[in-house]
Design an enzyme around this catalytic site. Structure first.
Site, PDB file in Angstrom:
ATOM      1  N   ALA A 153     -50.533  35.180  45.262  1.00 15.64           N
ATOM      2  CA  ALA A 153     -49.904  35.017  46.571  1.00 15.64           C
ATOM      3  C   ALA A 153     -50.855  34.361  47.558  1.00 15.64           C
ATOM      4  O   ALA A 153     -50.468  33.461  48.329  1.00 15.64           O
ATOM      5  CB  ALA A 153     -49.445  36.375  47.097  1.00 15.64           C
ATOM      6  N   TYR A 154     -52.105  34.782  47.550  1.00 13.75           N
ATOM      7  CA  TYR A 154     -53.106  34.210  48.453  1.00 13.75           C
ATOM      8  C   TYR A 154     -53.305  32.726  48.170  1.00 13.75           C
ATOM      9  O   TYR A 154     -53.275  31.894  49.087  1.00 13.75           O
ATOM     10  CB  TYR A 154     -54.424  34.973  48.300  1.00 13.75           C
ATOM     11  CG  TYR A 154     -55.549  34.442  49.140  1.00 13.75           C
ATOM     12  CD1 TYR A 154     -55.544  34.594  50.527  1.00 13.75           C
ATOM     13  CD2 TYR A 154     -56.645  33.798  48.551  1.00 13.75           C
ATOM     14  CE1 TYR A 154     -56.592  34.118  51.300  1.00 13.75           C
ATOM     15  CE2 TYR A 154     -57.690  33.318  49.321  1.00 13.75           C
ATOM     16  CZ  TYR A 154     -57.661  33.478  50.702  1.00 13.75           C
ATOM     17  OH  TYR A 154     -58.702  32.999  51.455  1.00 13.75           O
TER      18      TYR A 154
END
Length: 245
Positions: A153-154
């Site tokens: 996600a990052y």
């Protein structure tokens, strides 16, 4: 220092880590600095004191980076205190980690709000208000290349930051404003250490050809370069990671 006399920078996430080091470095280079913070006003005040000690002027301003009205007030503070904005260094971001199969979607929404919407808000204001001859410096991550499990996600959010950076550089044609992104590798900041065992930290450091983690000061060399002399570096993602693959 004299080359930057009268120049003004906003540093988001300036209360700690790479943001604080960037604010201090720009202060040493002669900038006046607006130290932005989200929740750590006391630490932002400490950064402002450090900027003044380094030779610059500084003030602090708090805001949620994803709130356009609140961030506009940060730019207003730069106008009010120092007469305008020449450089925006956008370091603010969050990094919750989990495998894609297990990441809570509310956490995903929070990552996207801060890292993607927040960058868009800051860049939109910067595009409107940075003076000609200035610089916009976003922050990505070398994890977009390293593909480390748990960072899905990052890394996805930072991929969006890179796309925005490269397009904005071309949209600002004719204004002599550079737009670039710095993509650090593993760097010794509280954000990096959070949730990692000492063994994991040591393993990550050992993977680097330089045999160590980066430091915030390593990253600020690139910030100072892009904020000052690097007028022919534009629309780029600069990997600052000691040679990580």
């Amino acid at each position: 220092m004299s080359n930057n006399a009268g120049r003004v920078a906003i540093v988001s996430g300036g209360s700690g880590g790479i943001g604080r080091a960037s604010a201090e470095r720009l202060g040493a280079d002669g900038f006046s600095v607006v130290v932005h913070y989200a929740g750590g006003k006391d630490r932002a005040e400490e950064t402002a004191t450090a900027v003044a000690r380094a030779g610059g002027r500084a003030t602090v301003a708090g805001a949620d980076v994803a709130d356009e009205a609140a961030m506009a007030a940060v730019f207003d503070a730069a106008d009010r205190e120092f007469g305008g904005v020449d450089v925006v260094v956008h370091t603010a971001g969050i990094m919750p980690l989990a495998p894609v199969a297990q990441l809570d979607l509310e956490t995903l929404d929070r990552i996207l709000r801060t890292n993607v919407r927040g960058t868009f808000v800051v860049d939109q204001l910067a595009a409107q208000r940075v003076r000609d001859g200035g610089a916009i410096i976003n922050f990505s991550t070398s994890v977009t290349r390293l593909q480390i499990p748990g960072y899905g996600a990052y890394a996805a959010s930072k991929g969006a930051v890179e796309a925005l950076t490269l397009i904005l550089a071309r949209e600002l044609r004719g204004r002599d404003i550079t737009v670039n992104a710095i993509a650090p590798g593993p760097t010794a900041t509280p954000l990096f250490f959070e949730g990692k065992s000492q063994q994991a930290i040591d393993q990550i450091a050992a993977l680097n050809p330089m045999g160590r983690l980066g430091t915030p000061e390593d990253i600020t060399e690139a910030v100072a370069f892009l904020a000052g002399p690097a007028r022919w570096v534009n629309g780029q993602v600069l990997y600052v990671n000691g040679g990580a693959a």
